[in-house]
Scaffold this motif. Structure first.
Motif, PDB file in Angstrom:
ATOM      1  N   MET A  78       6.616 -52.629 -78.153  1.00  0.00           N
ATOM      2  CA  MET A  78       7.591 -53.117 -79.130  1.00  0.00           C
ATOM      3  C   MET A  78       8.933 -53.410 -78.466  1.00  0.00           C
ATOM      4  N   LYS A  79       9.407 -52.490 -77.639  1.00  0.00           N
ATOM      5  CA  LYS A  79      10.707 -52.664 -77.001  1.00  0.00           C
ATOM      6  C   LYS A  79      10.742 -53.914 -76.128  1.00  0.00           C
ATOM      7  N   ASN A  80       9.676 -54.171 -75.416  1.00  0.00           N
ATOM      8  CA  ASN A  80       9.684 -55.320 -74.513  1.00  0.00           C
ATOM      9  C   ASN A  80       9.617 -56.646 -75.253  1.00  0.00           C
ATOM     10  N   VAL A  81       8.857 -56.709 -76.330  1.00  0.00           N
ATOM     11  CA  VAL A  81       8.854 -57.934 -77.134  1.00  0.00           C
ATOM     12  C   VAL A  81      10.226 -58.155 -77.756  1.00  0.00           C
ATOM     13  N   ALA A  82      10.812 -57.085 -78.294  1.00  0.00           N
ATOM     14  CA  ALA A  82      12.097 -57.201 -78.978  1.00  0.00           C
ATOM     15  C   ALA A  82      13.227 -57.539 -78.014  1.00  0.00           C
ATOM     16  N   LEU A  83      13.252 -56.886 -76.848  1.00  0.00           N
ATOM     17  CA  LEU A  83      14.361 -57.134 -75.918  1.00  0.00           C
ATOM     18  C   LEU A  83      14.331 -58.556 -75.375  1.00  0.00           C
ATOM     19  N   PHE A  84      13.139 -59.090 -75.152  1.00  0.00           N
ATOM     20  CA  PHE A  84      13.043 -60.466 -74.680  1.00  0.00           C
ATOM     21  C   PHE A  84      13.563 -61.433 -75.742  1.00  0.00           C
ATOM     22  N   SER A  85      13.217 -61.168 -76.985  1.00  0.00           N
ATOM     23  CA  SER A  85      13.663 -62.027 -78.081  1.00  0.00           C
ATOM     24  C   SER A  85      15.175 -61.935 -78.276  1.00  0.00           C
ATOM     25  N   ILE A  86      15.702 -60.727 -78.190  1.00  0.00           N
ATOM     26  CA  ILE A  86      17.152 -60.549 -78.312  1.00  0.00           C
ATOM     27  C   ILE A  86      17.874 -61.273 -77.182  1.00  0.00           C
ATOM     28  N   ALA A  87      17.376 -61.138 -75.975  1.00  0.00           N
ATOM     29  CA  ALA A  87      18.003 -61.810 -74.831  1.00  0.00           C
ATOM     30  C   ALA A  87      18.049 -63.313 -75.050  1.00  0.00           C
ATOM     31  N   ALA A  88      16.967 -63.881 -75.580  1.00  0.00           N
ATOM     32  CA  ALA A  88      16.921 -65.327 -75.808  1.00  0.00           C
ATOM     33  C   ALA A  88      18.009 -65.778 -76.771  1.00  0.00           C
ATOM     34  N   ILE A  89      18.214 -65.009 -77.828  1.00  0.00           N
ATOM     35  CA  ILE A  89      19.218 -65.389 -78.819  1.00  0.00           C
ATOM     36  C   ILE A  89      20.635 -65.136 -78.310  1.00  0.00           C
ATOM     37  N   MET A  90      20.859 -63.982 -77.705  1.00  0.00           N
ATOM     38  CA  MET A  90      22.200 -63.654 -77.234  1.00  0.00           C
ATOM     39  C   MET A  90      22.645 -64.567 -76.096  1.00  0.00           C
TER      40      MET A  90
END
Length: 444
Positions: A78-90
């Protein structure tokens, strides 16, 4: 044969050459101008190497999922999917222009531009792209992957005891502010590049040790896992799936060719293409050197070779060569990578002695090997100076560590960053997410 058929054949014979000329003219109209060839090839390189680096997200995920205990596997996924998605947006909202401000620095050479990223119009309509480089879209895509990689480094260190949402809040700040600010000092043309002559080809410091400093700050604030150092000794907590961890390592090894190769930044001449191939070869042999050094050294020190050390030895070799994968010979690249493998074997037990709990060994691999690799640039690149490299390492380290430490302390005081003892014992998969990675397997 009727005269009408003869007339039709004759007409076709006359028409076919003209149709051919028309087709040739249409093709010729679409043939790129010589000035566009370099732009096309460099853009293509960024896209291909960018998705290789994106594939490293899968590598980090599998490595972490294999090195944690079974009860915490889903949380790492979960953390790795979420962090990648957050990085893309930020990175879109603030990170890209903060890191690459061009002439738009808010504070010259220190703080970049605060604007969202924007791409060229479709089909480059009415645009005047820089034909000496690449499309904005390809550059944004490639650089984003480095930002996401930095966040992935933090995830593994803090595994098995950190809450999901405070971790994700930290990722927002890391990818939106901390990482792009310090990266702008080198890759955005900031003061480390302009004043200290800092050399970091693909990010041993800008990406890897930056992620390592953020992870170290988090580990100090978070504390070790329950029972890790109970009774005044180190109590091993082996990962649940070493085949998965090994797969993750090989995925990272593969992705690193994009990480280092794409950092050549140009694919517009024979010389640049030859350099990319040289970077690939040096990257590969450094990983091999790190793996073999860890393999041999663990056998000598412990009497048995340790697979987890070998996996991290290969990754440390990759981190070590990342600061300068172009100028070394194959032999020197192997030795630089081997030194990274040696660092891992000695730093892992040292961290346990000082009670810093790093679940996957990210601090030895990314922080310590990253520092070594950045200093090792002076061995093969005459443009590097030991003072310039050392000062730059310290400046980035102090900034990232202090900024991260402040964020972690604030999160601990406001949201709380650590799960309850009950949740930690039962596992974060059930306690935090309400699901297990392997629900049909008997618990170990």
């Amino acid at each position: 044969m009727s005269k009408f058929r003869i007339a039709a054949l004759a007409a076709a014979a006359v028409a076919l050459p003209s149709l051919g000329f028309a087709q040739e003219a249409a093709v010729a109209d679409e043939t790129p101008l010589n000035a566009e060839i370099g732009f096309i090839f460099t853009t293509f390189m960024f896209l291909v190497t960018g998705f290789l680096v994106m594939w490293m997200a899968a590598g980090f995920t599998m490595l972490e999922a294999g090195l944690v205990r079974q009860k915490n596997t889903t949380m790492q996924l979960m953390k790795n999917v979420a962090l990648f998605s957050i990085a893309a947006i930020m990175y879109y909202l603030i990170g890209y222009n903060l890191m690459y401000p061009g002439d738009g620095w808010l504070v010259a050479d220190w703080l970049g531009a605060i604007t969202v990223a924007s791409l060229e119009p479709a089909g480059l309509a009415e645009a005047e792209p820089d034909l000496t480089y690449a499309s904005v879209g390809s550059d944004f895509f490639f650089q984003l992957m480095f930002c996401a990689t930095t966040a992935s480094i933090v995830s593994g260190t803090l595994a098995e005891r950190i809450k999901l949402w405070p971790f994700l809040v930290f990722v927002v700040i890391l990818t939106g502010l901390i990482y792009p600010i310090q990266a702008s000092w080198k890759w955005g043309g900031g003061f480390l590049d302009a004043n200290l002559g800092f050399l970091d080809f693909a990010g041993s410091t800008v990406v890897h040790s930056a992620g390592g400093w953020a992870a170290l700050a988090g580990a100090l604030v978070l504390g070790p896992r329950l029972g890790k150092y109970a009774g005044g000794r180190v109590n091993p907590m082996p990962g649940a799936n070493l085949p998965l961890a090994t797969l993750g390592m090989f995925i990272l090894w593969l992705g690193w060719f994009g990480f280092n190769g794409g950092s050549q930044l140009y694919m517009d001449t024979a010389g640049n293409v030859a350099d990319i191939s040289r970077i690939f070869a040096n990257t590969n042999t450094a990983a091999a050197g790190g793996a073999l050094a860890a393999l041999i050294l663990t056998q000598v020190v412990y009497g048995k070779s340790d697979l987890t050390m070998v996996l991290n030895g290969a990754l440390a070799g990759l981190v070590s060569i990342t600061a300068e994968p172009l100028t070394p010979t194959l032999g020197v690249a192997t030795l630089i990578g081997a030194a990274g493998g040696v660092i891992v074997v000695f730093v892992v037990p040292f961290l346990d002695k000082v009670r810093i709990d790093d679940v996957v060994g990210a601090i030895p691999v990314h922080l310590c090997a990253g520092i070594w690799g950045t200093l090792a640039v002076v061995l093969t690149n005459p443009d590097a100076t030991l003072l310039g490299q050392f000062l730059s390492i310290m400046i980035v380290g102090v900034f990232v560590f202090v900024a991260s430490l402040v964020v972690w302390i604030v999160l601990r005081a406001t949201m709380g960053i650590r799960v309850s003892e009950e949740t930690e014992v039962a596992g974060l998969d059930v306690g935090e997410l309400g699901m297990e990675a392997y629900p049909e397997f008997a618990k170990g």
